[in-house]
Design an enzyme around this catalytic site. Structure first.
Site, PDB file in Angstrom:
ATOM      1  N   HIS A   1       0.808  -1.207   0.000  1.00 54.72           N
ATOM      2  CA  HIS A   1       0.000   0.000   0.000  1.00 54.72           C
ATOM      3  C   HIS A   1       0.849   1.268   0.000  1.00 54.72           C
ATOM      4  CE1 HIS A   1      -3.538  -2.570   1.630  1.00 54.72           C
ATOM      5  NE2 HIS A   1      -3.520  -2.532   0.311  1.00 54.72           N
TER       6      HIS A   1
ATOM      7  N   SER B   1      -6.892  -1.668  -0.308  1.00 53.39           N
ATOM      8  CA  SER B   1      -6.393  -0.846  -1.414  1.00 53.39           C
ATOM      9  C   SER B   1      -7.453   0.069  -2.029  1.00 53.39           C
ATOM     10  CB  SER B   1      -5.752  -1.719  -2.496  1.00 53.39           C
ATOM     11  OG  SER B   1      -6.604  -2.768  -2.893  1.00 53.39           O
TER      12      SER B   1
ATOM     13  N   GLY C   1     -11.617 -10.768 -11.500  1.00 54.41           N
ATOM     14  CA  GLY C   1     -10.671  -9.710 -11.809  1.00 54.41           C
ATOM     15  C   GLY C   1      -9.807  -9.975 -13.022  1.00 54.41           C
TER      16      GLY C   1
ATOM     17  N   ASP D   1      -3.829  -7.899  -7.475  1.00 59.54           N
ATOM     18  CA  ASP D   1      -3.458  -8.409  -6.157  1.00 59.54           C
ATOM     19  C   ASP D   1      -4.287  -9.654  -5.854  1.00 59.54           C
ATOM     20  OD1 ASP D   1      -2.649  -8.700  -3.535  1.00 59.54           O
ATOM     21  OD2 ASP D   1      -3.865  -7.039  -2.783  1.00 59.54           O
TER      22      ASP D   1
END
Length: 280
Positions: free
Chosen positions: A18, A100, A144, A164
């Site tokens: 992050h 995130s 995703g 991620d």
């Protein structure tokens, strides 16, 4: 391993990941033109640290709690990240950690946009709730990996794709390379940030080799290990690949990574790596 976000919220890997995310976003903000962040495996957006999955693992004690309780240098570079964490806790003690998408949204200007994608039904529902009535954020319940074709390039033609995955199934390293190549072919000028665990050392080395052979021109490797290689495989470190990194990122990480290594180390084997797989 299973890296579903809720179990590992706020751990050392999240801290490293992050902070890199915030530095890329801060760079994108240097120009007035709008940009979009596409978060392909967004999770639920926000996590309680003192109950549920995060409380059971307690990994945040060695991550965000440890960082906040350790005086560190590089303060200006870390401030956007630290402020994002503080924003979800207010004046209270550390009880909540922003994933995130929440960190990204905290940093966006009024002209910027976030697309947050999550496949897991429970997490997708929580994610949608976290961003209800937020016109700058679009939440999509979707695999995703599919978004790397359907959602690129964004209409803004500027921005970042954060990939991620949870590493719940075999073959995630291969999917990372294939997904990146697919996305890069559609949007070669975008910035891509890929997270991976440093656990299966042979798998990581093979992953790096595949990236070197991918034909993608600018591939930066970032790793932070909090201990030396374990006898039995465990999460010793956190890695990120950044394609088309901002020109400021390497110099910033030369300052940040030694600070994080010292702050989060568990033994004398702690170390960081910052180099180019392809490019400069």
């Amino acid at each position: 391993m299973n890296y579903r976000h809720s179990f590992h919220a706020g751990n050392f890997a999240d801290v490293m990941k992050h902070i890199v995310l915030t530095r890329i976003i801060e760079y994108l903000k240097l120009k007035d033109k709008a940009f979009r962040v596409i978060d392909t495996h967004a999770g639920s957006g926000i996590y309680l640290l003192t109950e549920g999955d995060a409380a059971r693992t307690g990994e945040w004690h060695g991550g965000i709690e440890k960082l906040l309780n350790t005086p560190v240098a590089a303060n200006d570079l870390l401030q956007p990240y630290i402020h994002a964490v503080q924003a979800v806790n207010g004046s209270e003690a550390l009880k909540t950690y922003p994933g995130s998408p929440k960190i990204t949204r905290y940093l966006l200007r009024k002209q910027d946009r976030l697309t947050a994608i999550e496949l897991h039904p429970k997490d997708a529902k929580l994610l949608a709730k976290a961003f209800a009535d937020d016109f700058q954020t679009r939440v999509i319940e979707l695999d995703g990996w599919l978004s790397l074709g359907a959602h690129l390039p964004p209409k803004e033609k500027r921005g970042l794709v954060l990939i991620d995955p949870p590493f719940e199934e075999p073959g995630e390293f291969e999917r990372l390379v294939e997904g990146l190549q697919k996305a890069h072919s559609r949007w070669p000028g975008g910035i891509y940030a890929l997270w991976y665990p440093v656990k299966d050392r042979k798998g990581v080395a093979k992953f790096h080799s595949a990236l070197a052979e991918s034909g993608i021109a600018k591939v930066l490797r970032i790793e932070l290990c909090i201990r030396g290689a374990s006898d039995e495989p465990q999460l010793d470190g956190s890695g990120m690949i950044v394609v088309n990194p901002p020109f400021t990122l390497v110099e910033e990480l030369k300052v940040i990574l030694p600070v994080l290594t010292d702050a989060l180390a568990e033994d004398s084997g702690a170390a960081f790596r910052l180099d180019w797989i392809a490019g400069e």
